[in-house]
Motif scaffolding. Sequence first.
Motif, PDB file in Angstrom:
ATOM      1  N   GLU A  12       0.523  -1.179   0.069  1.00 33.37           N
ATOM      2  CA  GLU A  12      -0.230   0.125   0.107  1.00 33.37           C
ATOM      3  C   GLU A  12       0.714   1.016  -0.216  1.00 33.37           C
ATOM      4  O   GLU A  12       2.128   1.172   0.480  1.00 33.37           O
ATOM      5  CB  GLU A  12      -1.020   0.126   1.093  1.00 33.37           C
ATOM      6  CG  GLU A  12      -2.113  -0.787   1.006  1.00 33.37           C
ATOM      7  CD  GLU A  12      -3.030  -0.772   0.275  1.00 33.37           C
ATOM      8  OE1 GLU A  12      -3.213   0.070  -0.711  1.00 33.37           O
ATOM      9  OE2 GLU A  12      -3.671  -2.028   0.245  1.00 33.37           O
ATOM     10  N   VAL A  13       0.355   2.131  -0.390  1.00 34.18           N
ATOM     11  CA  VAL A  13       1.185   3.278  -0.504  1.00 34.18           C
ATOM     12  C   VAL A  13       1.387   4.632   0.896  1.00 34.18           C
ATOM     13  O   VAL A  13       1.060   4.204   1.811  1.00 34.18           O
ATOM     14  CB  VAL A  13       0.271   4.619  -0.921  1.00 34.18           C
ATOM     15  CG1 VAL A  13       1.372   6.405  -1.480  1.00 34.18           C
ATOM     16  CG2 VAL A  13      -0.621   4.256  -2.497  1.00 34.18           C
ATOM     17  N   GLY A  14       2.556   4.698   0.922  1.00 34.03           N
ATOM     18  CA  GLY A  14       3.324   4.360   2.440  1.00 34.03           C
ATOM     19  C   GLY A  14       4.878   4.808   2.174  1.00 34.03           C
ATOM     20  O   GLY A  14       5.567   4.221   1.348  1.00 34.03           O
ATOM     21  N   GLY A  15       5.542   5.547   3.100  1.00 33.18           N
ATOM     22  CA  GLY A  15       7.040   6.345   3.223  1.00 33.18           C
ATOM     23  C   GLY A  15       7.867   4.438   3.463  1.00 33.18           C
ATOM     24  O   GLY A  15       8.678   4.061   2.694  1.00 33.18           O
ATOM     25  N   VAL A  16       7.503   3.431   4.237  1.00 28.45           N
ATOM     26  CA  VAL A  16       8.335   2.428   4.212  1.00 28.45           C
ATOM     27  C   VAL A  16       7.983   1.583   2.942  1.00 28.45           C
ATOM     28  O   VAL A  16       9.072   0.785   2.605  1.00 28.45           O
ATOM     29  CB  VAL A  16       7.524   1.547   5.853  1.00 28.45           C
ATOM     30  CG1 VAL A  16       8.507  -0.076   6.078  1.00 28.45           C
ATOM     31  CG2 VAL A  16       7.880   2.378   6.895  1.00 28.45           C
ATOM     32  N   THR A 294      -0.367   7.370  -6.004  1.00 26.59           N
ATOM     33  CA  THR A 294       0.376   6.291  -6.495  1.00 26.59           C
ATOM     34  C   THR A 294       2.204   7.050  -6.158  1.00 26.59           C
ATOM     35  O   THR A 294       2.944   6.142  -5.854  1.00 26.59           O
ATOM     36  CB  THR A 294       0.374   5.388  -7.797  1.00 26.59           C
ATOM     37  OG1 THR A 294      -0.905   4.480  -7.082  1.00 26.59           O
ATOM     38  CG2 THR A 294       1.179   4.427  -7.664  1.00 26.59           C
ATOM     39  N   ASN A 295       1.898   8.343  -7.121  1.00 27.73           N
ATOM     40  CA  ASN A 295       2.823   8.633  -7.279  1.00 27.73           C
ATOM     41  C   ASN A 295       1.934  10.508  -7.071  1.00 27.73           C
ATOM     42  O   ASN A 295       2.369  11.421  -7.591  1.00 27.73           O
ATOM     43  CB  ASN A 295       2.904   9.113  -9.267  1.00 27.73           C
ATOM     44  CG  ASN A 295       3.994   9.809  -9.380  1.00 27.73           C
ATOM     45  OD1 ASN A 295       4.933  10.291  -8.967  1.00 27.73           O
ATOM     46  ND2 ASN A 295       4.387  10.524 -10.723  1.00 27.73           N
ATOM     47  N   PRO A 296       2.897  10.643  -5.699  1.00 28.68           N
ATOM     48  CA  PRO A 296       2.701  12.162  -4.908  1.00 28.68           C
ATOM     49  C   PRO A 296       3.819  13.002  -5.672  1.00 28.68           C
ATOM     50  O   PRO A 296       3.736  14.076  -4.978  1.00 28.68           O
ATOM     51  CB  PRO A 296       3.206  11.663  -3.439  1.00 28.68           C
ATOM     52  CG  PRO A 296       4.340  10.506  -3.609  1.00 28.68           C
ATOM     53  CD  PRO A 296       4.156   9.209  -4.749  1.00 28.68           C
ATOM     54  N   TYR A 297       5.082  13.313  -6.622  1.00 25.97           N
ATOM     55  CA  TYR A 297       6.194  13.812  -6.886  1.00 25.97           C
ATOM     56  C   TYR A 297       5.562  14.522  -7.399  1.00 25.97           C
ATOM     57  O   TYR A 297       6.088  15.822  -7.249  1.00 25.97           O
ATOM     58  CB  TYR A 297       6.936  12.816  -7.196  1.00 25.97           C
ATOM     59  CG  TYR A 297       7.794  12.114  -6.483  1.00 25.97           C
ATOM     60  CD1 TYR A 297       8.101  11.958  -5.215  1.00 25.97           C
ATOM     61  CD2 TYR A 297       7.653  10.366  -6.793  1.00 25.97           C
ATOM     62  CE1 TYR A 297       8.439  10.975  -4.369  1.00 25.97           C
ATOM     63  CE2 TYR A 297       7.629   9.424  -5.830  1.00 25.97           C
ATOM     64  CZ  TYR A 297       8.183   9.064  -4.975  1.00 25.97           C
ATOM     65  OH  TYR A 297       8.836   8.959  -3.684  1.00 25.97           O
TER      66      TYR A 297
END
Length: 398
Positions: A12-16, A294-297
């Motif tokens: 799932e979407v997350g920093g880890v 999915t793509n926060p950038y």
Amino acid sequence: MKDILIASFDMEVGGVERSLISMLENFDYKNHVVDLMLYKHQGDFMDLVSNKANLLDEIPQYTTFRKSISKTLKDKQYSIGLARILSKINADLTGRIKKTAEPGYYQMQLMWKYALPFLPKIDKEYDAAISYLWPHYFISEKVQAKKKIAWIHTDYSTVDTNINMDLKMWNKFDHIVAVSEACKSSFIKKYHQLEKKVIVIENITSPEFIKKMANEVVDNPLTNDNRFKVVTVARLSHAKGIDNAVKALKILKDKGYEDIAWYVVGYGGDEVMVKGLIKELKLEDSFILLGKQTNPYPYMKAADIYVQPSRYEGKAVTVGEAQILSKPVMITNYTTAKSQVKDGIDGYITELSVEGIATGIEKLYKNSVVRNGLTNNCSKTDYSNSYELDKLYAIIGD
């Protein structure tokens, strides 16, 4: 060739999860065969997992850790479902007695403890087994390996867990990897008996990948917003302090800063509470939840400043990513903050409070010289660090 097992929950979407993707992308596959055990093959990041790692088949009992209790019972995993119910009752009761802010960590400990008798072991023996996300009971109890390594991503001094239960688990590991020096220090304060096991391996970052993804075309409302844009990428959870962010923006609006907009990319358990707070404070037009992306950038790239309003962090992956995109970064003064940015050089640390967040944003809003200085310093810094993995290879091979 060394046989390695890496285990985590899902993608799932997350920093880890993003840091795991980077690690797998940069792994030395010439000297290591890597099996990846994900309890559930779900999440928007599944397609980003390196095909050089062998994704193991799901095991039904372990998929329950990413399902609701009702779904677990519906799938006829009755013993694990009962373990989940007992852990929730016990943790809720203990949380009320101790007035714990977030009893979920203790609940997760109990969930694994009660479920362990009903979880199958892995037959294969590995040279090294890596548990990438706490709690680490799967690797500690159900896997045979010559070396066992556990990763820590958070500031454990702020997490309310049963220390004796945790120590029994941690003692099954040969090495414990912290993602920053500050993360290591906070862990040792809580578990001083484990000091000799702990080493630091920072999250692997790939500037090329992040810059490439930031240029992707997405449906981005920031593009046509001429206001001063604050961006945060985070789970909507107590740890990340999004409720404090909403209150901070209210302070700024009351001071007359009408042209500030705050965008949050992410989702999580506090979503209903955060939405309620936004409505209560009449900030619907200026505090905008963009949900799971999915793509926060591209959203980061379009920001005027990036803000991490967290109550605690190990080392926030998103902060490093914003620095790679040369954004002026502001973070709260959580325990590990000084390991995250050089204050006044490639980031700005503000007081950890609603007022502190508001004051910090006001300072950066009013002072373009400070913002430009942070941007220039970030643009001159090389944030790539795949060499960090050499430390992992060393402890696998020692």
